[in-house]
Motif scaffolding. Structure first.
Motif, PDB file in Angstrom:
ATOM      1  N   MET A   3       0.851  -1.190   0.000  1.00  0.00           N
ATOM      2  CA  MET A   3       0.000   0.000   0.000  1.00  0.00           C
ATOM      3  C   MET A   3       0.891   1.246   0.000  1.00  0.00           C
ATOM      4  O   MET A   3       1.740   1.396   0.869  1.00  0.00           O
ATOM      5  CB  MET A   3      -0.847  -0.016   1.278  1.00  0.00           C
ATOM      6  N   SER A   4       0.724   2.148  -1.016  1.00  0.00           N
ATOM      7  CA  SER A   4       1.538   3.364  -0.980  1.00  0.00           C
ATOM      8  C   SER A   4       0.838   4.409  -0.112  1.00  0.00           C
ATOM      9  O   SER A   4      -0.376   4.462  -0.056  1.00  0.00           O
ATOM     10  CB  SER A   4       1.764   3.903  -2.383  1.00  0.00           C
ATOM     11  N   GLU A   5       1.637   5.209   0.611  1.00  0.00           N
ATOM     12  CA  GLU A   5       1.067   6.175   1.548  1.00  0.00           C
ATOM     13  C   GLU A   5       1.441   7.583   1.140  1.00  0.00           C
ATOM     14  O   GLU A   5       2.543   7.826   0.671  1.00  0.00           O
ATOM     15  CB  GLU A   5       1.569   5.873   2.962  1.00  0.00           C
ATOM     16  N   GLN A   6       0.523   8.527   1.349  1.00  0.00           N
ATOM     17  CA  GLN A   6       0.775   9.930   1.038  1.00  0.00           C
ATOM     18  C   GLN A   6       1.768  10.503   2.036  1.00  0.00           C
ATOM     19  O   GLN A   6       1.592  10.347   3.242  1.00  0.00           O
ATOM     20  CB  GLN A   6      -0.527  10.741   1.150  1.00  0.00           C
ATOM     21  N   PRO A   7       2.856  11.193   1.571  1.00  0.00           N
ATOM     22  CA  PRO A   7       3.767  11.818   2.532  1.00  0.00           C
ATOM     23  C   PRO A   7       3.032  12.877   3.360  1.00  0.00           C
ATOM     24  O   PRO A   7       2.151  13.569   2.835  1.00  0.00           O
ATOM     25  CB  PRO A   7       4.839  12.468   1.658  1.00  0.00           C
ATOM     26  N   GLN A   8       3.385  12.958   4.646  1.00  0.00           N
ATOM     27  CA  GLN A   8       2.820  13.969   5.546  1.00  0.00           C
ATOM     28  C   GLN A   8       3.627  15.259   5.404  1.00  0.00           C
ATOM     29  O   GLN A   8       4.773  15.220   4.957  1.00  0.00           O
ATOM     30  CB  GLN A   8       2.897  13.483   6.995  1.00  0.00           C
ATOM     31  N   PRO A   9       3.062  16.421   5.826  1.00  0.00           N
ATOM     32  CA  PRO A   9       3.856  17.657   5.778  1.00  0.00           C
ATOM     33  C   PRO A   9       5.107  17.527   6.644  1.00  0.00           C
ATOM     34  O   PRO A   9       5.068  16.869   7.673  1.00  0.00           O
ATOM     35  CB  PRO A   9       2.914  18.715   6.360  1.00  0.00           C
ATOM     36  N   TYR A  10       6.178  18.165   6.176  1.00  0.00           N
ATOM     37  CA  TYR A  10       7.459  18.080   6.888  1.00  0.00           C
ATOM     38  C   TYR A  10       7.422  18.902   8.178  1.00  0.00           C
ATOM     39  O   TYR A  10       6.991  20.057   8.163  1.00  0.00           O
ATOM     40  CB  TYR A  10       8.575  18.578   5.957  1.00  0.00           C
ATOM     41  N   SER A  11       7.905  18.330   9.277  1.00  0.00           N
ATOM     42  CA  SER A  11       8.008  19.040  10.560  1.00  0.00           C
ATOM     43  C   SER A  11       9.444  18.911  11.061  1.00  0.00           C
ATOM     44  O   SER A  11       9.854  17.822  11.483  1.00  0.00           O
ATOM     45  CB  SER A  11       7.041  18.414  11.568  1.00  0.00           C
ATOM     46  N   PRO A  12      10.251  20.014  11.007  1.00  0.00           N
ATOM     47  CA  PRO A  12      11.650  19.907  11.445  1.00  0.00           C
ATOM     48  C   PRO A  12      11.741  19.344  12.865  1.00  0.00           C
ATOM     49  O   PRO A  12      10.968  19.727  13.746  1.00  0.00           O
ATOM     50  CB  PRO A  12      12.162  21.353  11.395  1.00  0.00           C
ATOM     51  N   GLY A  13      12.678  18.438  13.050  1.00  0.00           N
ATOM     52  CA  GLY A  13      12.846  17.802  14.363  1.00  0.00           C
ATOM     53  C   GLY A  13      11.668  16.918  14.743  1.00  0.00           C
ATOM     54  O   GLY A  13      11.534  16.531  15.903  1.00  0.00           O
ATOM     55  N   LEU A  14      10.805  16.597  13.771  1.00  0.00           N
ATOM     56  CA  LEU A  14       9.588  15.802  14.011  1.00  0.00           C
ATOM     57  C   LEU A  14       8.698  16.449  15.082  1.00  0.00           C
ATOM     58  O   LEU A  14       7.926  15.755  15.748  1.00  0.00           O
ATOM     59  CB  LEU A  14       9.912  14.361  14.408  1.00  0.00           C
ATOM     60  N   ALA A  15       8.824  17.772  15.272  1.00  0.00           N
ATOM     61  CA  ALA A  15       8.028  18.442  16.314  1.00  0.00           C
ATOM     62  C   ALA A  15       6.540  18.219  16.055  1.00  0.00           C
ATOM     63  O   ALA A  15       6.054  18.419  14.939  1.00  0.00           O
ATOM     64  CB  ALA A  15       8.344  19.934  16.337  1.00  0.00           C
ATOM     65  N   GLY A  16       5.851  17.795  17.082  1.00  0.00           N
ATOM     66  CA  GLY A  16       4.403  17.619  17.003  1.00  0.00           C
ATOM     67  C   GLY A  16       3.949  16.390  16.235  1.00  0.00           C
ATOM     68  O   GLY A  16       2.751  16.143  16.120  1.00  0.00           O
ATOM     69  N   VAL A  17       4.891  15.617  15.717  1.00  0.00           N
ATOM     70  CA  VAL A  17       4.526  14.433  14.924  1.00  0.00           C
ATOM     71  C   VAL A  17       4.193  13.268  15.865  1.00  0.00           C
ATOM     72  O   VAL A  17       4.926  12.998  16.808  1.00  0.00           O
ATOM     73  CB  VAL A  17       5.698  14.035  13.986  1.00  0.00           C
ATOM     74  N   ILE A  18       3.073  12.606  15.618  1.00  0.00           N
ATOM     75  CA  ILE A  18       2.768  11.371  16.361  1.00  0.00           C
ATOM     76  C   ILE A  18       3.456  10.245  15.588  1.00  0.00           C
ATOM     77  O   ILE A  18       3.063   9.912  14.476  1.00  0.00           O
ATOM     78  CB  ILE A  18       1.246  11.123  16.422  1.00  0.00           C
ATOM     79  N   ALA A  19       4.499   9.662  16.201  1.00  0.00           N
ATOM     80  CA  ALA A  19       5.321   8.692  15.463  1.00  0.00           C
ATOM     81  C   ALA A  19       5.061   7.254  15.897  1.00  0.00           C
ATOM     82  O   ALA A  19       5.788   6.345  15.507  1.00  0.00           O
ATOM     83  CB  ALA A  19       6.806   9.028  15.654  1.00  0.00           C
ATOM     84  N   GLY A  20       4.036   7.039  16.705  1.00  0.00           N
ATOM     85  CA  GLY A  20       3.733   5.671  17.122  1.00  0.00           C
ATOM     86  C   GLY A  20       2.740   5.686  18.269  1.00  0.00           C
ATOM     87  O   GLY A  20       2.418   6.752  18.807  1.00  0.00           O
ATOM     88  N   GLU A  21       2.260   4.493  18.614  1.00  0.00           N
ATOM     89  CA  GLU A  21       1.342   4.366  19.754  1.00  0.00           C
ATOM     90  C   GLU A  21       2.101   3.731  20.902  1.00  0.00           C
ATOM     91  O   GLU A  21       2.980   2.893  20.676  1.00  0.00           O
ATOM     92  CB  GLU A  21       0.183   3.447  19.387  1.00  0.00           C
ATOM     93  N   SER A  22       1.752   4.102  22.136  1.00  0.00           N
ATOM     94  CA  SER A  22       2.385   3.482  23.299  1.00  0.00           C
ATOM     95  C   SER A  22       1.448   3.537  24.491  1.00  0.00           C
ATOM     96  O   SER A  22       0.768   4.546  24.700  1.00  0.00           O
ATOM     97  CB  SER A  22       3.693   4.205  23.635  1.00  0.00           C
ATOM     98  N   ALA A  23       1.444   2.467  25.262  1.00  0.00           N
ATOM     99  CA  ALA A  23       0.601   2.411  26.467  1.00  0.00           C
ATOM    100  C   ALA A  23       1.435   2.620  27.732  1.00  0.00           C
ATOM    101  O   ALA A  23       0.962   2.372  28.833  1.00  0.00           O
ATOM    102  CB  ALA A  23      -0.090   1.047  26.523  1.00  0.00           C
ATOM    103  N   ILE A  24       2.692   3.069  27.567  1.00  0.00           N
ATOM    104  CA  ILE A  24       3.605   3.071  28.717  1.00  0.00           C
ATOM    105  C   ILE A  24       3.517   4.361  29.527  1.00  0.00           C
ATOM    106  O   ILE A  24       3.499   4.344  30.753  1.00  0.00           O
ATOM    107  CB  ILE A  24       5.051   2.807  28.247  1.00  0.00           C
ATOM    108  N   CYS A  25       3.461   5.488  28.814  1.00  0.00           N
ATOM    109  CA  CYS A  25       3.619   6.756  29.526  1.00  0.00           C
ATOM    110  C   CYS A  25       2.878   7.848  28.790  1.00  0.00           C
ATOM    111  O   CYS A  25       2.792   7.834  27.560  1.00  0.00           O
ATOM    112  CB  CYS A  25       5.119   7.042  29.550  1.00  0.00           C
ATOM    113  N   TRP A  26       2.354   8.810  29.549  1.00  0.00           N
ATOM    114  CA  TRP A  26       1.647   9.924  28.932  1.00  0.00           C
ATOM    115  C   TRP A  26       2.245  11.224  29.426  1.00  0.00           C
ATOM    116  O   TRP A  26       2.300  11.479  30.625  1.00  0.00           O
ATOM    117  CB  TRP A  26       0.154   9.866  29.289  1.00  0.00           C
TER     118      TRP A  26
END
Ligand code: COA
Length: 375
Positions: A1-24
């Motif tokens: 499945m090809s995916e649309q690139p997301q807008p670029y965010s320097p330093g990945l600021a504000g990017v949700i890069a995964g899910e985690s149940a460990i810490c909020w």
């Protein structure tokens, strides 16, 4: 499945890069491990209870905690061959080099090396948590051409750390203070070192490779290395009266002030109030009350000048100093605690894996033909 690139965010600021149940991490000053408020954990729980919580998702029963503590003590011994490798490093090596090299070497001795299933990862998490502390303090003694203190029977990780530096069992107030620091450092979702560990984990290598990636990422002054740099700043400033001018001079030169700012918290780091209180308590205990007013003056000036708030490292630095931990061990000490967060994230990543492979935005030359050089 090809995916649309997301807008670029320097330093990945504000990017949700995964899910985690460990810490909020709540940007408006809140931090929860598996749903529990870290301030409450710091006042009510031991580091070992918190470590179990981070790894398993629930607080341990009394029996589970007793067994976990037993395993942590039983697993502490560093293979003599690993200590021999550390002895071969040149004198100019730093404590973080000892730790990184030592963890890499420890991997080869692990009976579960190469296994990435959940149970093997849990067993390796316990071994890593048990061993990073004696590895750090033994490495420190070796760097200073001394024999490591034994002390593997010290009951808690905090006591083992302090024993490893002095050869004497610490006072309860010292190990309690260190225990609090370890709890505050244990986990912080997708910070740079944890993300590095997860990126590595996503290719399905052994956990030791992931932890080596994380240690390398922690070292830099913008991340874990800040707790060493912050102490140098406090020592250089020396008194609250000098703080304002010092900050203004450094900001005028566009220099970063270590121990301030955070990618996520914009109204203050949720761990600072607990650490500030601890500095006040052990300042009185040791009769060294000079550090708190310097930190508070720095906070006042930084908020006024830049709208920036202190992070955990500003206050961790003088607390570690009052516990007589040498400054070059501040970041390795951070790793001795954060290894539990890294291990939990590696396990979570490998339990639900998809390789982490983002895209880059190309900024190089337009397509062109190869031309052989004539001269
Ligand atoms: N001292 C001086 N200026 C700082 C600063 C600091 N500690 N932290 C951030 N700034 C400045 C930035 O240079 C930027 O200024 P500009 O708008 O004029 O370019 C502005 O404040 C906003 O920075 P921000 O986008 O919030 O920073 P970041 O998210 O990219 O970086 C850190 C976050 C933690 C890396 C950064 O605050 C920092 O380097 N702090 C010092 C190191 C430290 O204490 N690290 C431990 C973190 S827990």
């Amino acid at each position: 499945m090809s995916e649309q690139p997301q807008p670029y965010s320097p330093g990945l600021a504000g990017v949700i890069a995964g899910e985690s149940a460990i810490c909020w991490v709540d940007p408006n000053s809140g931090l929860r491990y598996r749903g529990y408020d870290v301030e409450e954990l710091a006042s009510e729980a031991s580091f070992e209870q918190v470590a179990w919580l981070i790894l398993h998702g629930e607080l341990p029963s009394k029996g589970e905690l007793a067994e976990f503590n037993r395993q942590l003590v039983a697993q502490r011994t560093i293979p003599p061959a690993v200590l021999d490798i550390l002895r071969k490093l040149p004198r100019g090596a730093r404590a973080m080099d000892m730790l990184r090299t030592g963890v890499s070497a420890l991997g080869s001795f692990d009976p579960d090396l190469g296994k990435v299933d959940h149970d093997a990862n849990m067993r390796k998490s316990v071994r890593l948590l048990a061993r990073l502390t004696p590895l750090t303090t033994s490495g420190w003694q070796i760097l200073h051409e001394k024999n490591p203190f034994p002390g593997d029977d010290q009951p808690s990780l905090a006591e083992r750390f302090l024993f490893g530096l002095s050869g004497k069992p610490p006072q309860p107030w010292q190990s309690d203070a260190l225990d609090t620091i370890l709890i505050l450092y244990a986990e912080h979702e997708f910070n740079a070192s944890t993300f590095a560990a997860r990126v590595t984990a996503s290719t399905l290598p052994d956990m030791y490779s992931c932890i080596v990636s994380a240690i390398g990422t922690l070292e830099g002054p913008l991340h874990g290395g800040a707790n060493e740099e912050a102490m140098k700043v406090l020592e250089e400033i020396g008194s609250p009266q000098r703080a304002e001018q010092w900050v203004k001079d450094h900001l005028a030169r566009k220099e970063k002030i270590m121990g301030f700012g955070h990618r996520v918290y914009k109204t203050g780091d949720s761990r600072v109030p607990t650490m500030r209180k601890l500095l006040q308590t052990i300042g009185k205990q040791t009769g060294q009350t000079q550090w708190l007013p310097i930190c508070q003056k720095l906070e006042e000036v930084m908020e006024k000048e830049k709208g920036l708030f202190a992070n955990l490292d500003l206050y961790a630095a003088p607390v570690l100093h009052l516990l007589e931990i040498p400054v070059p061990l501040n970041t390795p000490l951070f790793a001795c605690s954060r290894v539990v967060g890294w291990a939990a994230h590696v396990t979570e990543q490998q339990d639900h894996n998809r390789i982490i492979r983002p895209r880059s935005q190309y900024t190089g030359p337009a397509p062109r033909k190869f031309v052989q050089a004539e001269t």
